[in-house]
Design a protein around this motif. Structure first.
Motif, PDB file in Angstrom:
ATOM      1  N   GLU A  13      76.744  33.888  36.625  1.00 39.24           N
ATOM      2  CA  GLU A  13      75.760  34.476  35.707  1.00 39.24           C
ATOM      3  C   GLU A  13      74.702  35.313  36.434  1.00 39.24           C
ATOM      4  N   ARG A  14      74.142  34.764  37.501  1.00 37.29           N
ATOM      5  CA  ARG A  14      73.058  35.454  38.208  1.00 37.29           C
ATOM      6  C   ARG A  14      73.407  35.915  39.612  1.00 37.29           C
ATOM      7  N   LEU A  15      74.587  35.520  40.113  1.00 36.46           N
ATOM      8  CA  LEU A  15      74.878  35.679  41.529  1.00 36.46           C
ATOM      9  C   LEU A  15      76.130  36.496  41.803  1.00 36.46           C
ATOM     10  N   LEU A  75      71.615  37.725  44.791  1.00 36.50           N
ATOM     11  CA  LEU A  75      71.286  37.833  43.376  1.00 36.50           C
ATOM     12  C   LEU A  75      71.863  39.134  42.847  1.00 36.50           C
ATOM     13  N   LYS A  76      72.371  39.118  41.625  1.00 40.64           N
ATOM     14  CA  LYS A  76      72.881  40.351  41.024  1.00 40.64           C
ATOM     15  C   LYS A  76      71.766  41.396  41.019  1.00 40.64           C
ATOM     16  N   TYR A 107      63.926  30.323  47.317  1.00 42.06           N
ATOM     17  CA  TYR A 107      64.787  30.257  46.134  1.00 42.06           C
ATOM     18  C   TYR A 107      65.131  28.824  45.722  1.00 42.06           C
ATOM     19  N   LYS A 110      65.483  26.699  41.667  1.00 39.33           N
ATOM     20  CA  LYS A 110      65.744  27.670  40.600  1.00 39.33           C
ATOM     21  C   LYS A 110      67.179  27.585  40.082  1.00 39.33           C
ATOM     22  N   ILE A 112      69.848  28.093  41.784  1.00 35.85           N
ATOM     23  CA  ILE A 112      70.721  29.056  42.465  1.00 35.85           C
ATOM     24  C   ILE A 112      71.776  28.345  43.295  1.00 35.85           C
ATOM     25  N   GLU A 115      74.404  26.936  41.028  1.00 34.22           N
ATOM     26  CA  GLU A 115      75.257  27.979  40.455  1.00 34.22           C
ATOM     27  C   GLU A 115      76.277  28.479  41.483  1.00 34.22           C
TER      28      GLU A 115
END
Length: 186
Positions: A13-15, A75-76, A107, A110, A112, A115
């Motif tokens: 999703e974010r990475l 991170l994207k 980080y 969060k 991360i 994920e």
């Protein structure tokens, strides 16, 4: 490991998890020079860019020798490596590997690491034909224990004086997850 393709890039999703290169050395140095990050890794904090280059070279070597794979975590929308996650001590004959990870302190907290961990575990079970993934964690590293337990790992026991790293013997908890126990939906 199927090496017919180039180094795989993973997306969540974010990475974006991608191959780390020498161009990432300054970023790797930034987080691996932090004693809070390296405290439970069995290494001394990095002191030079060359330390980071050597680490990235190790990532490349384990991939080339089919003994593991380590992704740089980004991170994207940003191409800055903020940590790494991947497999080491791969035993293809036995369909098992150890997993390891670290993340830049800024980080932490969060989601991360969780994920990235989820994406790497799924890749191991779906693409590397792993049946078992192990995590070896120092007893004092409570946050990593919580992370692996959240992903479904089970604590199997304490390996006493299992490693001699950074001038000391370390006890390590052995955690594992089996393919049948993993939640592929996250």
């Amino acid at each position: 490991m199927d090496k017919t393709n180039a180094f795989p890039t993973l997306r969540s999703e974010r990475l974006i998890l991608r191959q780390a290169t020498e161009e990432d050395a300054e970023n790797v140095l930034a987080y691996l020079s932090n004693e809070k990050v390296t405290r439970h890794m069995g290494i001394e904090p990095f002191e030079s860019r060359q330390d980071a280059i050597d680490e990235i070279s190790w990532y490349r070597t384990i991939f080339e020798k089919d003994t593991g794979i380590r992704w740089g975590i980004t991170l994207k929308g940003q191409d800055k490596v903020i940590g790494s996650c991947g497999f080491l001590n791969l035993k293809a004959q036995h369909h098992r590997s150890e997993i390891g990870f670290e993340l830049s302190e800024e980080y932490w907290g969060k989601g991360i690491a969780s994920e990235a961990f989820q994406a790497v575990i799924a890749y191991g079970f779906e693409n590397m034909n792993l049946q078992r993934i192990e995590a070896l964690i120092e007893p004092a590293n409570i946050s990593s224990q919580k992370l692996v337990e959240k992903q479904g790992f089970q604590k199997e026991g304490l390996l006493r004086s299992y490693e001699f790293t950074a001038g000391k013997y370390d006890d390590l908890y052995m955690y594992s997850i089996l393919k049948r126990d993993f939640n592929f939906t996250g």
